[in-house]
Design a protein around this motif. Structure first.
Motif, PDB file in Angstrom:
ATOM      1  N   ILE A   1     -33.519  16.757  75.922  1.00  0.00           N
ATOM      2  CA  ILE A   1     -32.765  16.242  74.739  1.00  0.00           C
ATOM      3  C   ILE A   1     -33.003  16.279  73.447  1.00  0.00           C
ATOM      4  O   ILE A   1     -32.650  15.988  72.363  1.00  0.00           O
ATOM      5  N   GLY A   2     -34.335  17.031  73.385  1.00  0.00           N
ATOM      6  CA  GLY A   2     -34.917  17.444  72.232  1.00  0.00           C
ATOM      7  C   GLY A   2     -35.482  16.024  71.341  1.00  0.00           C
ATOM      8  O   GLY A   2     -35.395  15.908  70.107  1.00  0.00           O
ATOM      9  N   ASP A   3     -35.913  15.085  71.774  1.00  0.00           N
ATOM     10  CA  ASP A   3     -36.570  13.948  71.418  1.00  0.00           C
ATOM     11  C   ASP A   3     -37.810  13.953  71.135  1.00  0.00           C
ATOM     12  O   ASP A   3     -38.723  13.747  72.288  1.00  0.00           O
ATOM     13  N   LEU A   4     -38.419  14.005  70.053  1.00  0.00           N
ATOM     14  CA  LEU A   4     -39.910  14.491  69.765  1.00  0.00           C
ATOM     15  C   LEU A   4     -40.828  13.161  69.803  1.00  0.00           C
ATOM     16  O   LEU A   4     -41.859  13.279  70.842  1.00  0.00           O
ATOM     17  N   PRO A   5     -40.302  11.822  69.785  1.00  0.00           N
ATOM     18  CA  PRO A   5     -40.982  10.792  70.144  1.00  0.00           C
ATOM     19  C   PRO A   5     -41.301  10.661  71.461  1.00  0.00           C
ATOM     20  O   PRO A   5     -42.303  10.268  72.151  1.00  0.00           O
ATOM     21  N   LEU A   6     -40.051  10.951  72.405  1.00  0.00           N
ATOM     22  CA  LEU A   6     -40.050  10.832  73.817  1.00  0.00           C
ATOM     23  C   LEU A   6     -41.141  11.947  74.371  1.00  0.00           C
ATOM     24  O   LEU A   6     -42.029  11.583  75.388  1.00  0.00           O
ATOM     25  N   ILE A   7     -41.029  13.120  73.910  1.00  0.00           N
ATOM     26  CA  ILE A   7     -41.987  14.153  74.181  1.00  0.00           C
ATOM     27  C   ILE A   7     -43.376  13.893  73.806  1.00  0.00           C
ATOM     28  O   ILE A   7     -44.355  14.053  74.599  1.00  0.00           O
ATOM     29  N   LEU A   8     -43.602  13.400  72.802  1.00  0.00           N
ATOM     30  CA  LEU A   8     -45.034  12.812  72.276  1.00  0.00           C
ATOM     31  C   LEU A   8     -45.839  11.851  73.394  1.00  0.00           C
ATOM     32  O   LEU A   8     -46.646  12.097  73.758  1.00  0.00           O
ATOM     33  N   ALA A   9     -44.943  10.704  73.315  1.00  0.00           N
ATOM     34  CA  ALA A   9     -45.628   9.645  74.036  1.00  0.00           C
ATOM     35  C   ALA A   9     -45.734  10.078  75.427  1.00  0.00           C
ATOM     36  O   ALA A   9     -46.821   9.649  76.060  1.00  0.00           O
ATOM     37  N   ASN A  10     -44.729  10.782  75.979  1.00  0.00           N
ATOM     38  CA  ASN A  10     -45.005  11.117  77.677  1.00  0.00           C
ATOM     39  C   ASN A  10     -45.983  12.165  77.565  1.00  0.00           C
ATOM     40  O   ASN A  10     -46.402  12.197  78.677  1.00  0.00           O
ATOM     41  N   SER A  11     -46.209  13.011  76.817  1.00  0.00           N
ATOM     42  CA  SER A  11     -47.288  14.171  76.918  1.00  0.00           C
ATOM     43  C   SER A  11     -48.664  13.478  76.930  1.00  0.00           C
ATOM     44  O   SER A  11     -49.442  13.799  77.829  1.00  0.00           O
TER      45      SER A  11
ATOM     46  N   GLY B   1     -50.619   6.521  95.831  1.00  0.00           N
ATOM     47  CA  GLY B   1     -49.205   6.520  95.802  1.00  0.00           C
ATOM     48  C   GLY B   1     -48.868   6.169  94.247  1.00  0.00           C
ATOM     49  O   GLY B   1     -47.742   6.822  94.145  1.00  0.00           O
ATOM     50  N   MET B   2     -49.174   5.114  93.987  1.00  0.00           N
ATOM     51  CA  MET B   2     -48.918   4.462  92.857  1.00  0.00           C
ATOM     52  C   MET B   2     -49.025   5.503  91.736  1.00  0.00           C
ATOM     53  O   MET B   2     -48.294   5.790  90.993  1.00  0.00           O
ATOM     54  N   TYR B   3     -50.161   6.256  91.801  1.00  0.00           N
ATOM     55  CA  TYR B   3     -50.386   7.281  90.619  1.00  0.00           C
ATOM     56  C   TYR B   3     -49.702   8.369  90.958  1.00  0.00           C
ATOM     57  O   TYR B   3     -49.346   9.218  89.814  1.00  0.00           O
ATOM     58  N   VAL B   4     -49.470   8.946  92.177  1.00  0.00           N
ATOM     59  CA  VAL B   4     -48.735  10.064  92.557  1.00  0.00           C
ATOM     60  C   VAL B   4     -47.208   9.691  91.563  1.00  0.00           C
ATOM     61  O   VAL B   4     -46.695  10.462  91.003  1.00  0.00           O
ATOM     62  N   MET B   5     -46.561   8.610  92.106  1.00  0.00           N
ATOM     63  CA  MET B   5     -45.212   8.185  91.581  1.00  0.00           C
ATOM     64  C   MET B   5     -45.190   8.069  90.076  1.00  0.00           C
ATOM     65  O   MET B   5     -44.487   8.538  89.293  1.00  0.00           O
ATOM     66  N   GLN B   6     -46.312   7.417  89.356  1.00  0.00           N
ATOM     67  CA  GLN B   6     -46.634   7.389  87.988  1.00  0.00           C
ATOM     68  C   GLN B   6     -46.438   8.748  87.368  1.00  0.00           C
ATOM     69  O   GLN B   6     -45.690   8.936  86.316  1.00  0.00           O
ATOM     70  N   VAL B   7     -47.317   9.776  87.630  1.00  0.00           N
ATOM     71  CA  VAL B   7     -47.481  11.007  87.157  1.00  0.00           C
ATOM     72  C   VAL B   7     -46.035  11.764  87.202  1.00  0.00           C
ATOM     73  O   VAL B   7     -45.447  12.405  86.178  1.00  0.00           O
ATOM     74  N   ILE B   8     -45.570  11.746  88.419  1.00  0.00           N
ATOM     75  CA  ILE B   8     -44.152  12.228  88.658  1.00  0.00           C
ATOM     76  C   ILE B   8     -43.100  11.643  87.704  1.00  0.00           C
ATOM     77  O   ILE B   8     -42.332  12.347  86.917  1.00  0.00           O
ATOM     78  N   GLY B   9     -43.305  10.387  87.502  1.00  0.00           N
ATOM     79  CA  GLY B   9     -42.179   9.768  86.687  1.00  0.00           C
ATOM     80  C   GLY B   9     -42.506  10.126  85.289  1.00  0.00           C
ATOM     81  O   GLY B   9     -41.550  10.204  84.650  1.00  0.00           O
ATOM     82  N   ILE B  10     -43.344  10.087  84.714  1.00  0.00           N
ATOM     83  CA  ILE B  10     -43.828  10.409  83.484  1.00  0.00           C
ATOM     84  C   ILE B  10     -43.566  12.005  83.290  1.00  0.00           C
ATOM     85  O   ILE B  10     -43.020  12.347  82.120  1.00  0.00           O
ATOM     86  N   ALA B  11     -43.875  12.837  83.980  1.00  0.00           N
ATOM     87  CA  ALA B  11     -43.286  14.185  83.856  1.00  0.00           C
ATOM     88  C   ALA B  11     -41.912  14.513  84.082  1.00  0.00           C
ATOM     89  O   ALA B  11     -41.249  15.193  82.982  1.00  0.00           O
ATOM     90  N   LEU B  12     -41.024  13.458  84.632  1.00  0.00           N
ATOM     91  CA  LEU B  12     -39.659  13.817  84.554  1.00  0.00           C
ATOM     92  C   LEU B  12     -39.094  13.047  83.298  1.00  0.00           C
ATOM     93  O   LEU B  12     -38.163  13.578  82.788  1.00  0.00           O
ATOM     94  N   TRP B  13     -39.872  11.995  82.541  1.00  0.00           N
ATOM     95  CA  TRP B  13     -39.586  11.449  81.285  1.00  0.00           C
ATOM     96  C   TRP B  13     -39.752  12.421  80.228  1.00  0.00           C
ATOM     97  O   TRP B  13     -38.986  12.841  79.350  1.00  0.00           O
ATOM     98  N   LEU B  14     -40.905  13.468  80.462  1.00  0.00           N
ATOM     99  CA  LEU B  14     -41.245  14.289  79.420  1.00  0.00           C
ATOM    100  C   LEU B  14     -40.136  15.339  79.937  1.00  0.00           C
ATOM    101  O   LEU B  14     -39.718  16.033  78.564  1.00  0.00           O
TER     102      LEU B  14
END
Length: 79
Positions: free
Chosen positions: A52-62, A33-46
């Protein structure tokens, strides 16, 4: 500078776990459950980063998405 260091640490924090899981294929102590939520959360941040076109946010979350996704895949495959 603080933000960059924080991004690097939180992004690559998954790396030791990925290495361990890939080597041992042991995912018993990882909560699904924790990893499912983690991956979904990261996908949403990505997605937000793309929106918003934020390259550092895109790179880190990728990278985070890739690493945490590997762990999730192993958890599902070897549970």
């Amino acid at each position: 500078m603080i933000g960059s260091i924080a991004a690097i640490l939180t992004t690559f924090a998954f790396l030791p776990q990925v290495v361990r899981v890939v080597k041992t294929k042991d995912t018993e102590s990882i909560a699904l459950g924790m990893y499912v939520m983690q991956v979904i959360g990261i996908a949403l941040w990505l997605a937000h980063g793309f929106h918003i076109g934020d390259l550092p946010l895109i790179l880190a979350n990728s990278v985070s998405f890739l690493l945490s996704g590997i762990i999730l895949i192993y958890k599902l495959k070897y549970k």
